[in-house]
Design a protein around this motif. Structure first.
Motif, PDB file in Angstrom:
ATOM      1  N   ILE A   1     -45.984 -50.267  26.581  1.00  0.00           N
ATOM      2  CA  ILE A   1     -46.194 -48.986  27.184  1.00  0.00           C
ATOM      3  C   ILE A   1     -45.711 -47.673  26.340  1.00  0.00           C
ATOM      4  CG2 ILE A   1     -45.865 -49.659  29.550  1.00  0.00           C
ATOM      5  CD1 ILE A   1     -43.050 -48.515  29.305  1.00  0.00           C
ATOM      6  N   ALA A   2     -45.398 -48.059  24.880  1.00  0.00           N
ATOM      7  CA  ALA A   2     -44.957 -46.944  23.918  1.00  0.00           C
ATOM      8  C   ALA A   2     -46.336 -45.999  23.634  1.00  0.00           C
ATOM      9  CB  ALA A   2     -44.715 -47.739  22.683  1.00  0.00           C
ATOM     10  N   GLN A   3     -46.003 -44.808  23.630  1.00  0.00           N
ATOM     11  CA  GLN A   3     -46.875 -43.825  23.471  1.00  0.00           C
ATOM     12  C   GLN A   3     -47.159 -43.117  22.001  1.00  0.00           C
ATOM     13  OE1 GLN A   3     -49.206 -42.421  25.586  1.00  0.00           O
ATOM     14  NE2 GLN A   3     -50.054 -41.225  24.036  1.00  0.00           N
ATOM     15  N   LYS A   4     -48.316 -43.340  21.445  1.00  0.00           N
ATOM     16  CA  LYS A   4     -48.493 -42.597  20.296  1.00  0.00           C
ATOM     17  C   LYS A   4     -48.984 -41.183  20.281  1.00  0.00           C
ATOM     18  CE  LYS A   4     -48.123 -46.707  17.956  1.00  0.00           C
ATOM     19  NZ  LYS A   4     -47.004 -47.237  17.575  1.00  0.00           N
ATOM     20  N   PHE A   5     -48.242 -40.226  19.526  1.00  0.00           N
ATOM     21  CA  PHE A   5     -48.257 -38.951  19.516  1.00  0.00           C
ATOM     22  C   PHE A   5     -48.676 -38.489  18.323  1.00  0.00           C
ATOM     23  CE2 PHE A   5     -45.042 -39.584  23.032  1.00  0.00           C
ATOM     24  CZ  PHE A   5     -45.670 -38.617  23.997  1.00  0.00           C
ATOM     25  N   SER A   6     -49.916 -37.461  18.195  1.00  0.00           N
ATOM     26  CA  SER A   6     -49.909 -37.218  16.879  1.00  0.00           C
ATOM     27  C   SER A   6     -49.029 -36.333  16.398  1.00  0.00           C
ATOM     28  CB  SER A   6     -51.523 -36.202  17.277  1.00  0.00           C
ATOM     29  OG  SER A   6     -51.269 -35.127  17.878  1.00  0.00           O
ATOM     30  N   GLY A   7     -49.328 -35.838  15.054  1.00  0.00           N
ATOM     31  CA  GLY A   7     -48.182 -34.808  14.498  1.00  0.00           C
ATOM     32  C   GLY A   7     -48.587 -33.673  14.755  1.00  0.00           C
ATOM     33  N   LEU A   8     -47.669 -32.599  14.081  1.00  0.00           N
ATOM     34  CA  LEU A   8     -48.208 -31.203  14.472  1.00  0.00           C
ATOM     35  C   LEU A   8     -49.350 -30.786  14.084  1.00  0.00           C
ATOM     36  CD1 LEU A   8     -46.349 -28.630  15.005  1.00  0.00           C
ATOM     37  CD2 LEU A   8     -45.630 -28.369  12.781  1.00  0.00           C
ATOM     38  N   ASP A   9     -49.861 -29.743  14.843  1.00  0.00           N
ATOM     39  CA  ASP A   9     -51.317 -29.305  14.639  1.00  0.00           C
ATOM     40  C   ASP A   9     -51.175 -28.428  13.182  1.00  0.00           C
ATOM     41  OD1 ASP A   9     -53.708 -27.682  14.421  1.00  0.00           O
ATOM     42  OD2 ASP A   9     -53.554 -27.936  16.805  1.00  0.00           O
ATOM     43  N   LYS A  10     -52.297 -28.400  12.418  1.00  0.00           N
ATOM     44  CA  LYS A  10     -52.158 -27.777  11.198  1.00  0.00           C
ATOM     45  C   LYS A  10     -52.238 -26.056  11.499  1.00  0.00           C
ATOM     46  CE  LYS A  10     -54.041 -31.391   8.325  1.00  0.00           C
ATOM     47  NZ  LYS A  10     -55.049 -31.895   7.773  1.00  0.00           N
ATOM     48  N   SER A  11     -52.769 -25.858  12.611  1.00  0.00           N
ATOM     49  CA  SER A  11     -52.767 -24.372  13.167  1.00  0.00           C
ATOM     50  C   SER A  11     -51.922 -24.304  14.545  1.00  0.00           C
ATOM     51  CB  SER A  11     -53.820 -23.887  13.210  1.00  0.00           C
ATOM     52  OG  SER A  11     -54.708 -23.947  11.899  1.00  0.00           O
ATOM     53  N   PRO A  12     -50.639 -24.342  14.714  1.00  0.00           N
ATOM     54  CA  PRO A  12     -49.940 -24.626  16.064  1.00  0.00           C
ATOM     55  C   PRO A  12     -50.313 -23.503  16.929  1.00  0.00           C
ATOM     56  CG  PRO A  12     -48.445 -23.984  14.258  1.00  0.00           C
ATOM     57  CD  PRO A  12     -49.800 -24.304  13.446  1.00  0.00           C
ATOM     58  N   MET A  13     -50.179 -23.619  18.083  1.00  0.00           N
ATOM     59  CA  MET A  13     -50.450 -22.455  19.113  1.00  0.00           C
ATOM     60  C   MET A  13     -49.267 -21.915  19.131  1.00  0.00           C
ATOM     61  SD  MET A  13     -52.033 -23.096  22.912  1.00  0.00           S
ATOM     62  CE  MET A  13     -53.629 -23.688  22.212  1.00  0.00           C
ATOM     63  N   ASP A  14     -49.402 -20.421  19.516  1.00  0.00           N
ATOM     64  CA  ASP A  14     -48.279 -19.753  19.835  1.00  0.00           C
ATOM     65  C   ASP A  14     -48.679 -18.603  21.009  1.00  0.00           C
ATOM     66  OD1 ASP A  14     -45.732 -18.603  19.484  1.00  0.00           O
ATOM     67  OD2 ASP A  14     -45.966 -18.027  17.500  1.00  0.00           O
ATOM     68  N   MET A  15     -47.490 -18.065  21.391  1.00  0.00           N
ATOM     69  CA  MET A  15     -47.667 -17.058  22.312  1.00  0.00           C
ATOM     70  C   MET A  15     -46.936 -15.882  22.419  1.00  0.00           C
ATOM     71  SD  MET A  15     -47.189 -17.657  26.397  1.00  0.00           S
ATOM     72  CE  MET A  15     -45.171 -17.965  26.270  1.00  0.00           C
ATOM     73  N   ALA A  16     -47.202 -14.731  22.574  1.00  0.00           N
ATOM     74  CA  ALA A  16     -46.624 -13.563  22.464  1.00  0.00           C
ATOM     75  C   ALA A  16     -46.860 -12.763  23.750  1.00  0.00           C
ATOM     76  CB  ALA A  16     -46.931 -12.506  21.204  1.00  0.00           C
ATOM     77  N   SER A  17     -45.621 -12.035  24.162  1.00  0.00           N
ATOM     78  CA  SER A  17     -45.663 -11.200  25.310  1.00  0.00           C
ATOM     79  C   SER A  17     -45.206  -9.914  25.289  1.00  0.00           C
ATOM     80  CB  SER A  17     -45.364 -12.106  26.328  1.00  0.00           C
ATOM     81  OG  SER A  17     -44.169 -12.358  26.508  1.00  0.00           O
ATOM     82  N   TYR A  18     -45.255  -9.062  26.360  1.00  0.00           N
ATOM     83  CA  TYR A  18     -44.852  -7.721  26.181  1.00  0.00           C
ATOM     84  C   TYR A  18     -44.470  -7.438  27.725  1.00  0.00           C
ATOM     85  CZ  TYR A  18     -43.622  -2.747  25.818  1.00  0.00           C
ATOM     86  OH  TYR A  18     -43.044  -1.815  25.960  1.00  0.00           O
ATOM     87  N   PRO A  19     -43.308  -6.960  28.118  1.00  0.00           N
ATOM     88  CA  PRO A  19     -42.195  -6.758  27.378  1.00  0.00           C
ATOM     89  C   PRO A  19     -41.858  -8.125  26.598  1.00  0.00           C
ATOM     90  CG  PRO A  19     -41.771  -5.755  29.402  1.00  0.00           C
ATOM     91  CD  PRO A  19     -43.005  -6.366  29.460  1.00  0.00           C
ATOM     92  N   THR A  20     -41.195  -7.743  25.270  1.00  0.00           N
ATOM     93  CA  THR A  20     -40.713  -9.019  24.410  1.00  0.00           C
ATOM     94  C   THR A  20     -39.776  -9.775  24.662  1.00  0.00           C
ATOM     95  OG1 THR A  20     -40.009  -7.257  22.857  1.00  0.00           O
ATOM     96  CG2 THR A  20     -42.211  -8.008  22.435  1.00  0.00           C
ATOM     97  N   ASP A  21     -38.709  -8.968  25.428  1.00  0.00           N
ATOM     98  CA  ASP A  21     -37.514  -9.516  25.879  1.00  0.00           C
ATOM     99  C   ASP A  21     -37.605 -10.522  26.915  1.00  0.00           C
ATOM    100  OD1 ASP A  21     -34.898 -10.005  27.005  1.00  0.00           O
ATOM    101  OD2 ASP A  21     -34.487  -7.816  27.245  1.00  0.00           O
ATOM    102  N   TYR A  22     -37.131 -12.037  26.524  1.00  0.00           N
ATOM    103  CA  TYR A  22     -37.375 -13.001  27.408  1.00  0.00           C
ATOM    104  C   TYR A  22     -36.816 -13.111  28.754  1.00  0.00           C
ATOM    105  CZ  TYR A  22     -32.505 -14.525  26.140  1.00  0.00           C
ATOM    106  OH  TYR A  22     -31.146 -14.514  26.150  1.00  0.00           O
TER     107      TYR A  22
END
Length: 182
Positions: A21-42
């Motif tokens: 049942i071991a899961q294989k995961f791919s490595g880090l995407d070469k163009s990783p997804m990101d997110m920005a929002s406003y207001p920027t304060d979490y």
């Protein structure tokens, strides 16, 4: 003896079943997804806008090679960037209803055209359909002394509203955003 055999059997079973049942995961995407929002304060949960995009990197290539002037660009990598407005806004001088849109850009020498498009879930700009545009705004581009290796989008306070700032290499493009007047 039976007990020792049983313990050995259970140990073998657990080892084999763990591998099964071991899961294989791919490595880090070469163009990783990101997110920005406003207001920027979490700490502020009621956002006005959020953008989800992938962050391509220059890796020795030129910006003009990756986002050619005069051609529709997906504004990032992989899927076209998607922007969600949680309230009606004025985006670069255009009234925009609350909702989600794909965002495309057309890079230029002194200004970029920033496009909001109603077709979502698009890979790149290959299926971009101009007839689905909700708005096209012109935004001046400027040069910064600092170079950004990764394409980046951020929001910052500006005047009576705020700006969505896109940056890559030494280019910066800012689109003013304000609350819609009812």
């Amino acid at each position: 003896m039976k007990k020792a055999l049983f313990v050995a059997f259970m140990a073998l079973t657990m080892t084999v079943s763990t591998d099964a049942i071991a899961q294989k995961f791919s490595g880090l995407d070469k163009s990783p997804m990101d997110m920005a929002s406003y207001p920027t304060d979490y700490k502020v949960s009621e956002k006005t806008v959020r953008i989800i995009y992938s962050r391509p990197q220059l890796k020795g290539r030129s910006l003009s090679e990756l986002a050619p002037a005069g051609k529709v660009w997906r504004t990032g990598a992989n899927e076209a960037a998607e922007i969600t407005f949680y309230t009606d806004v004025v985006f670069g001088g255009k009234q925009i209803k609350a909702g989600s849109y794909s965002i495309f850009t057309i890079p230029g020498e002194s200004e970029w055209t920033v496009i909001l498009n109603k077709n979502l879930n698009q890979w790149g700009s290959y299926s971009y359909d101009e007839s689905a545009d909700v708005a096209r705004v012109k935004a001046p581009s400027s040069k910064d002394s600092n170079s950004l290796e990764e394409f980046s989008i951020a929001f910052k306070e500006a005047g009576a509203g705020f700006e969505m700032v896109m940056g890559w290499d030494k280019i910066r493009v800012a689109v003013p955003i304000a609350a819609a007047k009812m």
